[in-house]
Design a protein around this motif. Structure first.
Motif, PDB file in Angstrom:
ATOM      1  N   PRO A  12       0.432  -0.988   0.112  1.00  0.00           N
ATOM      2  CA  PRO A  12      -0.044  -0.213  -0.121  1.00  0.00           C
ATOM      3  C   PRO A  12       0.952   1.112   0.306  1.00  0.00           C
ATOM      4  O   PRO A  12       0.495   2.154  -0.212  1.00  0.00           O
ATOM      5  CB  PRO A  12      -0.898  -0.274   1.431  1.00  0.00           C
ATOM      6  N   GLU A  13       2.258   1.208   0.213  1.00  0.00           N
ATOM      7  CA  GLU A  13       2.892   2.206   0.867  1.00  0.00           C
ATOM      8  C   GLU A  13       3.302   2.356  -0.698  1.00  0.00           C
ATOM      9  O   GLU A  13       4.159   3.596  -0.830  1.00  0.00           O
ATOM     10  CB  GLU A  13       3.620   1.910   1.970  1.00  0.00           C
ATOM     11  N   ALA A  14       4.138   1.458  -1.229  1.00  0.00           N
ATOM     12  CA  ALA A  14       4.945   1.982  -2.145  1.00  0.00           C
ATOM     13  C   ALA A  14       5.626   0.435  -3.167  1.00  0.00           C
ATOM     14  O   ALA A  14       4.831  -0.539  -3.136  1.00  0.00           O
ATOM     15  CB  ALA A  14       7.433   1.745  -2.115  1.00  0.00           C
ATOM     16  N   VAL A  15       6.326   0.487  -4.513  1.00  0.00           N
ATOM     17  CA  VAL A  15       6.796  -0.466  -5.549  1.00  0.00           C
ATOM     18  C   VAL A  15       7.482  -1.301  -4.692  1.00  0.00           C
ATOM     19  O   VAL A  15       8.445  -0.671  -4.294  1.00  0.00           O
ATOM     20  CB  VAL A  15       7.152  -0.304  -6.625  1.00  0.00           C
ATOM     21  N   VAL A  16       7.621  -2.234  -4.154  1.00  0.00           N
ATOM     22  CA  VAL A  16       9.197  -2.888  -3.301  1.00  0.00           C
ATOM     23  C   VAL A  16       9.691  -3.885  -3.841  1.00  0.00           C
ATOM     24  O   VAL A  16      11.366  -3.204  -4.147  1.00  0.00           O
ATOM     25  CB  VAL A  16       8.542  -4.011  -2.123  1.00  0.00           C
ATOM     26  N   PHE A  17       9.451  -4.450  -5.454  1.00  0.00           N
ATOM     27  CA  PHE A  17      10.477  -5.235  -5.684  1.00  0.00           C
ATOM     28  C   PHE A  17       9.924  -4.080  -7.639  1.00  0.00           C
ATOM     29  O   PHE A  17       8.213  -4.920  -7.951  1.00  0.00           O
ATOM     30  CB  PHE A  17      10.788  -5.870  -5.785  1.00  0.00           C
ATOM     31  N   SER A  18      10.400  -4.528  -8.479  1.00  0.00           N
ATOM     32  CA  SER A  18      10.107  -4.636  -9.785  1.00  0.00           C
ATOM     33  C   SER A  18      11.546  -4.762 -10.412  1.00  0.00           C
ATOM     34  O   SER A  18      12.074  -4.146 -10.297  1.00  0.00           O
ATOM     35  CB  SER A  18       9.332  -2.421  -9.829  1.00  0.00           C
ATOM     36  N   GLY A  19      11.157  -6.205 -11.422  1.00  0.00           N
ATOM     37  CA  GLY A  19      12.883  -6.610 -12.401  1.00  0.00           C
ATOM     38  C   GLY A  19      12.915  -7.742 -12.821  1.00  0.00           C
ATOM     39  O   GLY A  19      10.953  -8.011 -12.246  1.00  0.00           O
ATOM     40  N   ASN A  20      13.292  -7.755 -13.597  1.00  0.00           N
ATOM     41  CA  ASN A  20      12.567  -9.421 -14.254  1.00  0.00           C
ATOM     42  C   ASN A  20      13.522 -10.293 -13.041  1.00  0.00           C
ATOM     43  O   ASN A  20      14.792 -10.134 -12.594  1.00  0.00           O
ATOM     44  CB  ASN A  20      13.764  -9.141 -15.500  1.00  0.00           C
ATOM     45  N   ILE A  21      13.528 -11.330 -13.279  1.00  0.00           N
ATOM     46  CA  ILE A  21      14.148 -12.490 -12.855  1.00  0.00           C
ATOM     47  C   ILE A  21      13.544 -14.233 -12.848  1.00  0.00           C
ATOM     48  O   ILE A  21      13.036 -13.862 -14.124  1.00  0.00           O
ATOM     49  CB  ILE A  21      12.357 -12.910 -11.617  1.00  0.00           C
ATOM     50  N   GLN A  22      14.656 -14.906 -12.344  1.00  0.00           N
ATOM     51  CA  GLN A  22      13.696 -16.372 -12.813  1.00  0.00           C
ATOM     52  C   GLN A  22      13.041 -16.941 -12.358  1.00  0.00           C
ATOM     53  O   GLN A  22      12.578 -17.958 -12.736  1.00  0.00           O
ATOM     54  CB  GLN A  22      15.742 -17.268 -12.555  1.00  0.00           C
ATOM     55  N   MET A  23      12.644 -17.102 -11.041  1.00  0.00           N
ATOM     56  CA  MET A  23      11.730 -17.206 -10.020  1.00  0.00           C
ATOM     57  C   MET A  23      11.119 -17.295  -9.258  1.00  0.00           C
ATOM     58  O   MET A  23      11.694 -16.067  -8.826  1.00  0.00           O
ATOM     59  CB  MET A  23      12.195 -18.971  -9.997  1.00  0.00           C
ATOM     60  N   VAL A  24      10.455 -17.210  -8.244  1.00  0.00           N
ATOM     61  CA  VAL A  24       9.800 -16.856  -6.985  1.00  0.00           C
ATOM     62  C   VAL A  24       8.878 -17.686  -6.084  1.00  0.00           C
ATOM     63  O   VAL A  24       7.768 -18.207  -6.849  1.00  0.00           O
ATOM     64  CB  VAL A  24       8.763 -14.737  -7.386  1.00  0.00           C
ATOM     65  N   GLU A  25       9.397 -17.554  -5.558  1.00  0.00           N
ATOM     66  CA  GLU A  25       8.519 -18.534  -4.443  1.00  0.00           C
ATOM     67  C   GLU A  25       7.724 -17.668  -3.580  1.00  0.00           C
ATOM     68  O   GLU A  25       8.077 -16.301  -2.870  1.00  0.00           O
ATOM     69  CB  GLU A  25       9.094 -19.868  -4.199  1.00  0.00           C
ATOM     70  N   MET A  26       6.017 -18.874  -2.785  1.00  0.00           N
ATOM     71  CA  MET A  26       5.492 -17.186  -1.887  1.00  0.00           C
ATOM     72  C   MET A  26       4.654 -18.434  -1.219  1.00  0.00           C
ATOM     73  O   MET A  26       4.629 -19.771  -2.658  1.00  0.00           O
ATOM     74  CB  MET A  26       4.704 -16.635  -2.804  1.00  0.00           C
ATOM     75  N   PRO A  27       3.944 -17.886  -0.382  1.00  0.00           N
ATOM     76  CA  PRO A  27       3.345 -18.631   0.542  1.00  0.00           C
ATOM     77  C   PRO A  27       2.096 -18.590   0.458  1.00  0.00           C
ATOM     78  O   PRO A  27       1.373 -17.537   0.759  1.00  0.00           O
ATOM     79  CB  PRO A  27       3.047 -18.023   1.862  1.00  0.00           C
ATOM     80  N   GLY A  28       1.544 -19.490  -0.286  1.00  0.00           N
ATOM     81  CA  GLY A  28      -0.277 -19.458  -1.072  1.00  0.00           C
ATOM     82  C   GLY A  28      -0.547 -20.161   0.602  1.00  0.00           C
ATOM     83  O   GLY A  28      -0.612 -20.649   1.345  1.00  0.00           O
ATOM     84  N   ARG A  29      -2.068 -19.354   0.334  1.00  0.00           N
ATOM     85  CA  ARG A  29      -3.432 -20.209   0.927  1.00  0.00           C
ATOM     86  C   ARG A  29      -3.176 -21.926   1.142  1.00  0.00           C
ATOM     87  O   ARG A  29      -3.345 -22.200   2.665  1.00  0.00           O
ATOM     88  CB  ARG A  29      -4.509 -20.032   1.138  1.00  0.00           C
TER      89      ARG A  29
END
Length: 83
Positions: A12-29
């Motif tokens: 809500p405050e800002a763009v935290v990261f923006s760029g090209n990546i190889q992969m992203v892993e995250m906690p889904g529900r």
């Protein structure tokens, strides 16, 4: 030429990261999951945990996540974090 995988993480405050990546892993529900280049379109809710990013230059980054949403479509990943 292969299309790069692009990631944007927005709080809500800002763009935290923006760029090209190889992969992203995250906690889904329903458990952790990863997105790589050419992933099928997806929209999912995120749970409390950490988002792990491997950039196109091999850097490994981590971001805290309390909750939010992720959308992946045509090698563009958008993560919207809640407050």
């Amino acid at each position: 030429m292969d299309t790069p995988l692009n990631l944007e993480i927005v709080s809500p405050e800002a763009v935290v990261f923006s760029g090209n990546i190889q992969m992203v892993e995250m906690p889904g529900r329903n458990g952790r999951f990863a997105i790589l280049r050419n992933h099928a379109p997806i929209i999912a809710t995120l749970a409390n945990g950490q988002i792990h990013v491997k950039t196109d230059k091999g850097e490994e980054l981590a971001f805290d996540c309390e909750a939010g949403y992720v959308e992946c479509k045509e090698n563009m990943v958008s993560i919207l974090l809640s407050a």
